[in-house]
Design a protein around this motif. Structure first.
Motif, PDB file in Angstrom:
ATOM      1  N   ASP A  17       1.065  -1.246  -0.060  1.00 13.74           N
ATOM      2  CA  ASP A  17       0.017  -0.411  -0.252  1.00 13.74           C
ATOM      3  C   ASP A  17       0.734   1.283   0.170  1.00 13.74           C
ATOM      4  OD1 ASP A  17      -1.625   2.244   0.535  1.00 13.74           O
ATOM      5  OD2 ASP A  17      -2.512   1.274   2.372  1.00 13.74           O
TER       6      ASP A  17
ATOM      7  N   THR B  58      -7.448   9.007  -2.266  1.00 12.09           N
ATOM      8  CA  THR B  58      -8.102   9.817  -2.131  1.00 12.09           C
ATOM      9  C   THR B  58      -7.765  11.093  -0.597  1.00 12.09           C
ATOM     10  OG1 THR B  58     -10.181   7.756  -1.371  1.00 12.09           O
ATOM     11  CG2 THR B  58     -10.048  10.072   0.157  1.00 12.09           C
ATOM     12  N   LYS B  59      -6.086   9.855  -1.028  1.00 13.04           N
ATOM     13  CA  LYS B  59      -5.134  11.088  -0.677  1.00 13.04           C
ATOM     14  C   LYS B  59      -4.486  11.773  -1.088  1.00 13.04           C
ATOM     15  CE  LYS B  59      -7.315   8.286   2.761  1.00 13.04           C
ATOM     16  NZ  LYS B  59      -6.070   7.207   3.514  1.00 13.04           N
TER      17      LYS B  59
HETATM   18  C1  LIG Z   1      -6.886   5.745   3.741  1.00 14.90           C
HETATM   19  C2  LIG Z   1      -6.525   4.424   3.400  1.00 14.90           C
HETATM   20  C3  LIG Z   1      -6.403   3.306   2.629  1.00 14.90           C
HETATM   21  C4  LIG Z   1      -8.497   3.227   2.382  1.00 14.90           C
HETATM   22  O1  LIG Z   1      -8.475   4.308   1.654  1.00 14.90           O
HETATM   23  P1  LIG Z   1      -9.814   4.514   1.461  1.00 14.90           P
HETATM   24  O2  LIG Z   1      -9.745   5.043  -0.112  1.00 14.90           O
HETATM   25  O3  LIG Z   1     -10.495   5.287   1.889  1.00 14.90           O
HETATM   26  O4  LIG Z   1     -10.853   3.259   1.178  1.00 14.90           O
HETATM   27  C5  LIG Z   1      -5.948   2.296   2.996  1.00 14.90           C
HETATM   28  N1  LIG Z   1      -4.850   2.707   3.105  1.00 14.90           N
HETATM   29  C6  LIG Z   1      -4.103   3.779   3.721  1.00 14.90           C
HETATM   30  C7  LIG Z   1      -2.560   4.199   4.238  1.00 14.90           C
HETATM   31  C8  LIG Z   1      -4.951   4.617   3.641  1.00 14.90           C
HETATM   32  O5  LIG Z   1      -4.184   6.115   4.131  1.00 14.90           O
END
Ligand SMILES: *Cc1c(COP(=O)(O)O)cnc(C)c1O
Length: 408
Positions: A186, A209-210
């Motif tokens: 990830d 999303t980030k």
């Molecule tokens: C936010 C996040 C997720 C989950 O992502 P969503 O888009 O909210 O489903 C997974 N891994 C990390 C490291 C995150 O910061």
């Protein structure tokens, strides 16, 4: 340091223009597409004759032209053969793991991961007969020791959430290869900055999303991997993305396509500001953790994993000792100084900050939080790039002084 240049790789992939010569791509919102020659329908439906084989797009849960552009750009940026875009980061992670593991299989995972992923591995997947052993991400040997004949996947984040512990992706990929396992990484905290596939990861998952989107206005995810794995994920009979259905909407794909060109600029500025703020905090004697500081326990490993020129990222932590003091610091920073916002999530242009143990890691039991080195007073900050850096540093100085976190 590595010499892979994701920015360059992204710029060299074929650029998609819009109808009528538009400089931006068009959005193909059709859920279904016309088959001109009826005799080709079985081959198109069977996935044998796609748009590149003289066929056409069929149905947008399968493939969509606009979503495919984003997938192609992401694959170029990561250096993978292809990518699948999904409706969220969690759906990217869950579909990737469910594709690689069956009932009875086993995963070895870092214990320092996003709370939702921890819950997936600890609580949900066991209900489907898939179990996980959690280990310290900084200890490659611990991964090795936890492998059983049932193990299929090694799972980690590059920079663990929220402790920023770093997993040695090169060493883990060697281990995965030697044992015939898949390494799933990830990379949500470090797009552009770290390229896990270049370090040997088989599958790279993202919450877009980030940082990748960067505007905190949508939820999206991606799986970057081989063509073979993408075909498995989209298989008509067993494809986890195809059949569980967390498809990305083409309008969403368009928004992210428009933000990819400045991802590198944004990452550099997040990194530059995080380093400046953290250096000042360290001078003041505050318990700050940031991979770019010489004092960071794995600073050399971090330097060896990152791509040159993007810095060490926009995430750092301040340990306030107790939950109450963490709340005091958050209150000062948001309500007195206007330094940033108390909010979960990260990668926004403004600073977002939260007490991890009470928020994004609250799915993890207090005992497990302790084991992974998560203090109850840990404040995680995702540094933004609005306002002048000098003013931001002054605000931070006043806040940590008011809460009594300095030793000077
Ligand atoms: C936010 C996040 C997720 C989950 O992502 P969503 O888009 O909210 O489903 C997974 N891994 C990390 C490291 C995150 O910061």
């Amino acid at each position: 340091m590595n010499h892979f240049n994701p920015e360059q790789a992204l710029s060299e992939t074929r650029r998609e223009f819009g109808e009528h010569g538009g400089v931006t791509p068009s959005i193909s919102r059709s859920s279904t597409f016309t088959v001109i020659d009826p005799e080709t329908m079985p081959e198109i439906f069977g996935g044998i004759r796609g748009p590149q084989q003289g066929g056409c797009f069929l149905y947008s849960r399968h493939f969509n032209p606009t979503v495919d552009i984003l997938a192609r750009y992401l694959a170029a940026m990561e250096g993978t053969e292809f990518a699948v875009c999904t409706a969220s980061g969690m759906s990217a992670i869950s579909c990737a793991l469910l594709q690689l593991c069956r009932n009875g299989d086993h995963i070895v995972s870092s214990d320092t991961i996003y709370g939702g992923t921890h819950a997936l591995l600890e609580d949900l997947l066991p209900q489907l007969g898939i179990t996980t052993t959690f280990v310290d991400p900084t200890d490659t040997d611990a991964f090795k020791k936890a492998i059983t004949p049932k193990t299929r996947v090694l799972y980690t984040e590059v920079l663990g959430n929220p402790t920023l512990k770093i997993a040695d992706i090169r060493a883990l990929s060697k281990l995965a290869r030697a044992e015939g396992l898949s390494l799933v990484v990830d990379n949500t905290f470090a797009p552009m900055m770290i390229s896990p596939a270049h370090l040997g990861a088989d599958v790279v998952v993202y919450s877009m999303t980030k940082y990748i989107n960067g505007a905190s206005d949508l939820v999206a995810g991606a799986i970057c991997t081989t063509k073979a794995m993408v075909h498995q994920l989209m298989d008509l009979h067993t494809g986890r993305v195809m059949l569980l259905g967390p498809t990305m909407d083409p309008r969403m794909a368009y928004d992210i396509i428009q933000r990819l060109p400045h991802l590198a600029l944004r990452m550099r500025e997040h990194s530059r500001r995080a380093l400046a703020v953290c250096r000042r905090l360290e001078e003041l004697g505050v318990a700050v953790v940031y991979p770019g500081l010489d004092s960071f326990a794995q600073h050399d490993l971090a330097t060896g994993l990152i791509n040159r020129g993007y810095g060490y990222g926009g995430m750092f932590t301040v340990d306030c000792g107790t939950r109450d003091r963490a709340d005091d610091l958050l209150d000062e920073l948001q309500n007195k100084e206007d330094f940033g916002y108390i909010a979960v999530s990260l990668g926004y242009f403004d600073t977002l900050m939260s007490c991890s143990g009470a928020s994004t890691s609250s799915e993890i039991s207090p005992d497990d939080q302790k084991k992974m080195g998560l203090s109850p007073g840990l404040v995680r900050l995702s540094i933004g790039y609005t306002g002048s850096l000098e003013k931001r540093i002054e605000q931070m100085e006043r806040a940590v002084t008011a809460v009594g976190l300095t030793n000077k």
